[in-house]
Scaffold this motif. Structure first.
Motif, short mmCIF file in Angstrom:
data_model
loop_
_atom_site.label_atom_id
_atom_site.label_comp_id
_atom_site.label_asym_id
_atom_site.label_seq_id
_atom_site.Cartn_x
_atom_site.Cartn_y
_atom_site.Cartn_z
N GLU A 46 -14.23 -2.79 -13.81
CA GLU A 46 -12.83 -3.13 -13.54
C GLU A 46 -11.95 -2.81 -14.74
O GLU A 46 -10.98 -3.51 -15.04
CB GLU A 46 -12.69 -4.60 -13.12
N SER A 47 -12.30 -1.72 -15.41
CA SER A 47 -11.50 -1.24 -16.54
C SER A 47 -10.61 -0.07 -16.15
O SER A 47 -9.73 0.34 -16.92
CB SER A 47 -12.41 -0.82 -17.70
N ASP A 50 -6.19 -10.38 -13.64
CA ASP A 50 -7.64 -10.33 -13.77
C ASP A 50 -8.26 -11.60 -13.17
O ASP A 50 -7.58 -12.42 -12.56
CB ASP A 50 -8.05 -10.16 -15.23
N PRO A 72 -9.10 -1.82 -8.50
CA PRO A 72 -10.07 -1.27 -9.46
C PRO A 72 -10.90 -0.18 -8.82
O PRO A 72 -11.19 -0.22 -7.62
CB PRO A 72 -10.91 -2.48 -9.85
N TYR A 100 -8.18 1.47 -12.88
CA TYR A 100 -7.50 1.12 -11.64
C TYR A 100 -6.81 2.35 -11.07
O TYR A 100 -6.37 3.24 -11.81
CB TYR A 100 -6.43 0.05 -11.89
#
Length: 437
Positions: free
Chosen positions: A93-94, A24, A88, A96
């Protein structure tokens, strides 16, 4: 700098070639994958939702059972040079996408297919696989079985996905660019047909035998990598092993990709030579990457492991080829210090001073690191090599160039670890751009 455990206890074995780690924006590991399996940040196999759609549960494009690893059942490849990419697919960006490549030059006599899998962190900090084995097809001749072992990706211009590249060796050789994205924050995934670049005939065509059922190991390897700004792409069509190939161990192509998504404008191309023009050198082109400032290209070969370097600042194919420098042998079998030597020795050239009669394993991927070095894997060794000053200019001779760039063969010990063919591609989200190594 988080890295995966080299031998996860639940794994059927180490990853032989392609592996990608995702971190991250704070540098914390989110997950990693070899294309067949996805591990979470706790280094456990990621859970698959019981209701997750499975686009190809039998991996029915010619794979045998071991290409779908239990318990996740992902279609992929055990030994692809670049077996997996991830990026992502929504603005938070939760979510992918993990794209796996089923191409395998050693054990399969056919091309691969790209599949995507969805990893969702929305309700689980360790992530869950919510969709898997969704094949990425093409219009025209190839809906499946179109990819070689090389695959990589860069963020698209809209910021809602990525452009995934692969190439198909054949007549003609073709480079494919898939813009894979979501316009509804990851709820649905769009995979339009690939843009296709047909490599011109003539010296731009490497001599690659694929498919070849009688000798499936003699297929194209290769790699796809980008400069730091993701404005140039390096496609190495490697693995050449053809009669009368005139020292052609593969062909490198540099493209300008700074324009619209999937646009590939050729800049230069050249063939990879052999050590000292020796006809006994049948080593195969394997992988290539840019130096940190993008002025040079490093190329690795296997069987036997070798490393070459090119100055590409001229943007002229002939001048680039003239700049060729042999940096050194990289394979442990050349130096007789392998930890594993399952295919050695080979007595086909027992008196040769350079290969010492050893034609088996050794060597591996070359890859630019985030620390400014360039690294080279060495299958069978408990160490890898590195280049301390990869941007230094060429010197007059091979040996002087190797000294100038700080070539350090086997200079990084892995302790009890083992180098295989690959090096991990690391993807870190760092505002305002995504860094890939």
């Amino acid at each position: 700098k988080p890295t995966p455990h080299p031998h996860p206890t639940h794994s059927s074995g180490p990853s032989h070639e392609g592996l990608t780690t995702i971190s991250d924006r704070n540098g914390n590991l989110k997950f990693y994958s070899d294309g067949l399996r996805i591990w979470n940040s706790a280094r456990n196999i990621m859970q698959v939702d019981s209701s997750a759609p499975d686009g190809n549960p039998t991996c029915d494009d010619g794979q045998t059972a071991y290409y779908s690893e239990s318990p996740q059942g992902l279609c992929g490849s055990r030994t692809g040079t670049q077996a997996v990419v991830a990026f992502p697919i929504n603005k938070e960006e939760s979510k992918y996408l993990v794209v796996s490549n089923s191409a395998n030059g050693r054990e399969r006599a056919k091309f691969g297919t790209l599949y995507y899998h969805v990893v969702d962190f929305t309700n689980d900090p360790l992530g869950r696989v919510t969709k898997k084995n969704m094949s990425i097809g093409m219009a025209g001749s190839f809906s499946r079985n179109y990819s070689g072992e090389a695959m990589n990706a860069v963020p698209n211009n809209a910021g809602n996905g990525a452009v995934v590249y692969t190439y198909r060796p054949g007549s003609p050789n073709q480079v494919y660019a898939f813009n894979i994205f979501s316009t509804d924050n990851g709820a649905t995934i769009q995979t339009p047909n690939a843009a296709v670049y047909n490599v011109p005939s003539g010296p731009a065509q490497p001599c690659i035998v694929q498919p070849n059922p009688s000798s499936p190991s003699r297929t194209g390897f290769g790699s796809i990598n980008f400069n730091n700004e993701a404005t140039k792409m390096l496609v190495f069509m490697g693995g050449s092993v053809c009669p009368n190939r005139n020292g052609n161990a593969g062909v490198l192509h540099v493209f300008d990709i700074s324009g619209a998504d999937t646009n590939m404008t050729p800049i230069a191309h050249w063939s990879v030579g052999v050590y000292n023009n020796d006809p006994l050198d049948n080593s195969l082109g394997y992988a290539a990457d840019f130096s940190p400032n993008g002025d040079h290209v490093y190329v690795s070969k296997i069987y036997t492991g070798e490393l070459f370097r090119y100055d590409i600042t001229s943007r002229n194919s002939s001048a680039i080829k003239t700049s060729e420098r042999f940096i050194g042998f990289t394979g442990c079998e050349h130096f007789r210090d392998c930890v594993i030597s399952d295919s050695l020795p080979n007595s086909s050239t027992p008196n040769h001073p350079d290969w010492k009669g050893l034609g088996g394993d050794g060597g591996g991927q070359v890859l630019r690191g985030p620390d400014g070095r360039v690294y080279v894997a060495d299958r069978g060794a408990n160490k890898i090599s590195y280049i301390e000053r990869p941007d230094a200019p060429n010197a007059a001779t091979d040996a002087a160039t190797a000294a100038a760039i700080g070539w350090n063969r086997g200079g990084l010990s892995l302790g009890s670890g083992m180098s295989m063919y690959g090096l991990p591609q690391m993807v870190t989200l760092h505002s305002p751009r995504l860094l890939s190594y």
